[in-house]
Motif scaffolding. Structure first.
Motif, PDB file in Angstrom:
ATOM      1  N   GLU A 193       0.834  -1.203   0.000  1.00  0.00           N
ATOM      2  CA  GLU A 193       0.000   0.000   0.000  1.00  0.00           C
ATOM      3  C   GLU A 193       0.869   1.253   0.000  1.00  0.00           C
ATOM      4  O   GLU A 193       0.617   2.209  -0.748  1.00  0.00           O
ATOM      5  CB  GLU A 193      -0.909   0.010   1.235  1.00  0.00           C
ATOM      6  N   GLU A 205      -7.760  -7.483  -1.048  1.00  0.00           N
ATOM      7  CA  GLU A 205      -6.791  -6.527  -0.517  1.00  0.00           C
ATOM      8  C   GLU A 205      -5.500  -6.569  -1.309  1.00  0.00           C
ATOM      9  O   GLU A 205      -4.956  -5.537  -1.702  1.00  0.00           O
ATOM     10  CB  GLU A 205      -6.533  -6.847   0.956  1.00  0.00           C
ATOM     11  N   SER A 240      -8.949  -6.130  -8.402  1.00  0.00           N
ATOM     12  CA  SER A 240      -9.390  -5.939  -7.024  1.00  0.00           C
ATOM     13  C   SER A 240     -10.905  -5.941  -6.869  1.00  0.00           C
ATOM     14  O   SER A 240     -11.444  -6.545  -5.939  1.00  0.00           O
ATOM     15  CB  SER A 240      -8.815  -4.635  -6.464  1.00  0.00           C
TER      16      SER A 240
END
Length: 550
Positions: free
Chosen positions: A187, A235, A406
């Motif tokens: 991330e 995720e 995603s």
């Protein structure tokens, strides 16, 4: 389009030089950014401690030059780039860079910190005459989530700095099990490297994949199922372009296989089946004293250290299957390791987008400079940043791929599959994007692209299409327009008789390329300075190469 991106970025850098002509500090940063634009793609290997980063790097290079132990050097960011002659340069946190001696022990390159601790070293720069370093700079990073806070900090400071874009253009992220620290890092890298574009430029590797199946011959099949499950994790899917299982130790051993090791494997393959199975039942049993084989305990320990129990089992099985030479065994082991899949991914997804990935980091850095050092003229730089954003269609493709993985695309299943293929999920060449045979000529490519443009325009103009669907259609249409434009230009060139040109620099997988090296006598301090600016690099699956020092 690549030329356009580089041209726009070059113009932007020239504008910045004019604006900051009287600021030596900023000018130095701009010079470094200009150097980065014209150097190869920076590909970092990252992951938690003992994920196998250095081992995979050695496998990709086809030579054991990255240290894989737990010494001080593995706690330092280390760059590996092409150089006509071997060089190692240490960059301390305080003081001038210094050349370090080149030394090998038992075939391994020894990286010496010259009496400094890892905390006192900013980075190491290794230049090496390997063909595998001719289109990429590989960067080995310390493990994240280390018990040593200093070690983790060095990796994060380099890959995800707080005050600047990442120094890496793309990341191969190694994970053994999906951990919260893995997601947190990915991330941070996405946000840091991509800015507001939210572009994904990372691929995950399920490293040490043989351990998933406890070293059984079918371990890679089990690892593929795990990788597929990780790839569907919402995720992780938004942070990486794929998850590929790789047995790094087997890949490194296969790429650097010695004739003596092949002979030892042949000895094991020739044992009676029951004796061989008892010997290979476990790593502990394999290195015990036994009369079943003439191989000494020392030889068997070396085989285990180099290949792991999975590699030993696989090598003996391949030899029993007919591998009659060390080169045949090497090629088969490389195939079984998963190495070619990660190299193919890099060649299909990162290399064709290298110019844009490099330029993106440069443009983000320039944008930051205008905020931190505002002055008259910076409006022109910000305007150039906007031009780049409009021109960098590759970033929108990667963003759409991230969305597709995603959360899915707001299209029918059939249209979603086609959209992903067109924007490069399976490869970035025109034939793959359009689903055509490689033999299709430019006329067919052009016609197919035009048909696709018409169809996707109809989809985008449907009254039932929501905003997200329209945005996805526009990305697909822009890609198809680029393909059609390039095909039309090629057809026009053929009609005008403008054909020919130099053959592309391509080597077959598993074979070292042959190049005429520069005379060593011509190397000087200029070569050390030019090491960072060697731009003619290409990463591909190569066979093991001889040590450059003979």
């Amino acid at each position: 389009m690549t030329a356009s991106i580089v041209g726009i970025t070059d113009e932007l850098l020239a504008t910045a030089k004019d604006v900051y002509a009287d600021d030596e500090t900023v000018r130095e940063i701009i010079d470094q950014l200009e150097e980065r634009l014209h150097e190869p793609l920076r590909l970092a290997l990252a992951g938690m401690v003992k994920a196998g980063k250095s081992t995979l790097l050695n496998a990709m290079l086809g030579e054991r030059i990255a240290p894989t132990d737990t010494g001080e050097c593995t706690r330092v960011v280390t760059w590996y780039r092409y150089s006509p002659t071997p060089t190692i340069t240490l960059h301390p946190r305080v003081g001038e860079p210094r050349r370090m001696p080149i030394r090998r022990e038992r075939g391994l390159l020894v990286l010496d910190l010259g009496g400094l601790s890892a905390e006192e070293v900013e980075w190491l720069d290794v230049g090496w005459p390997l063909q595998a370093l001719k289109s990429v700079i590989l960067i080995d990073t310390p493990g994240i989530a280390s018990l040593s806070a200093d070690t983790s900090t060095r990796a994060l400071r380099f890959l995800t700095p707080d005050d600047a874009p990442s120094a890496a253009d793309a990341v191969v992220y190694l994970l053994r099990h999906l951990h919260g620290s893995d997601v947190k890092f990915l991330e941070a890298f996405r946000d840091n490297a991509a800015g507001a574009a939210q572009t994904v430029c990372a691929v995950s590797v399920l490293s040490r994949a043989d351990e998933v199946g406890s070293g059984r011959i079918d371990s890679l099949l089990s690892a593929r199922r795990v990788a597929h499950r990780y790839q569907r994790d919402p995720e992780l899917a938004s942070l990486t372009l794929g998850v590929i299982p790789v047995t790094g130790l087997l890949a490194e051993g296969a790429r650097t296989l010695r004739e003596s090791e092949y002979i030892a494997f042949r000895e094991l393959a020739g044992l009676d089946r029951d004796e061989r199975e008892r010997l290979l039942v476990s790593a502990d049993r394999f290195v015990r004293e036994t009369d079943a084989t003439g191989l000494s305990v020392v030889v068997r320990r070396d085989l285990l250290a180099r290949f792991g129990i999975f590699g030993v089992r696989m090598a003996t099985a391949i030899i029993r299957g007919g591998a009659a030479s060390s080169s045949e065994l090497s090629e088969e082991l490389v195939q079984q390791s998963g190495l070619l899949e990660i190299q193919d991914f890099i060649a299909r997804q990162f290399q064709p987008r290298a110019a844009t990935l490099k330029a993106r980091g440069i443009v983000l850095q320039l944008e930051r400079l205008t905020r931190e050092f505002p002055r008259q003229g910076t409006d022109a730089i910000r305007a150039g940043v906007e031009r780049f954003t409009l021109a960098a269609h590759t970033l929108r493709e990667l963003s759409l791929l991230a969305d597709a993985r995603s959360k899915g695309l707001p299209l029918t299943d059939e249209d979603a599959v086609e959209a992903e293929r067109v924007v490069g999920a399976e490869g970035t060449d025109a034939h793959t994007r359009l689903g055509l045979s490689p033999q299709a000529d430019d006329v067919i490519v052009h016609a197919t692209a035009r048909e696709g443009i018409a169809r996707w325009r109809r989809l985008s103009e449907s009254p039932l299409a929501g905003r997200a669907a329209v945005d996805a259609c526009r990305v697909v249409i822009r890609t198809l327009e680029q393909i059609a434009s390039e095909a039309a230009a090629a057809v026009s060139d053929v009609g005008a008789g403008r054909t020919g040109g130099a053959a592309p620099d391509i080597d077959s997988a598993g074979r070292p390329a042959h190049r005429t090296g520069q005379d060593a006598a011509q190397q000087s301090e200029h070569d050390e300075r030019g090491l960072r600016r060697d731009h003619r690099l290409k990463l591909r699956a190569l066979g093991a190469q001889s040590h450059p020092l003979g």
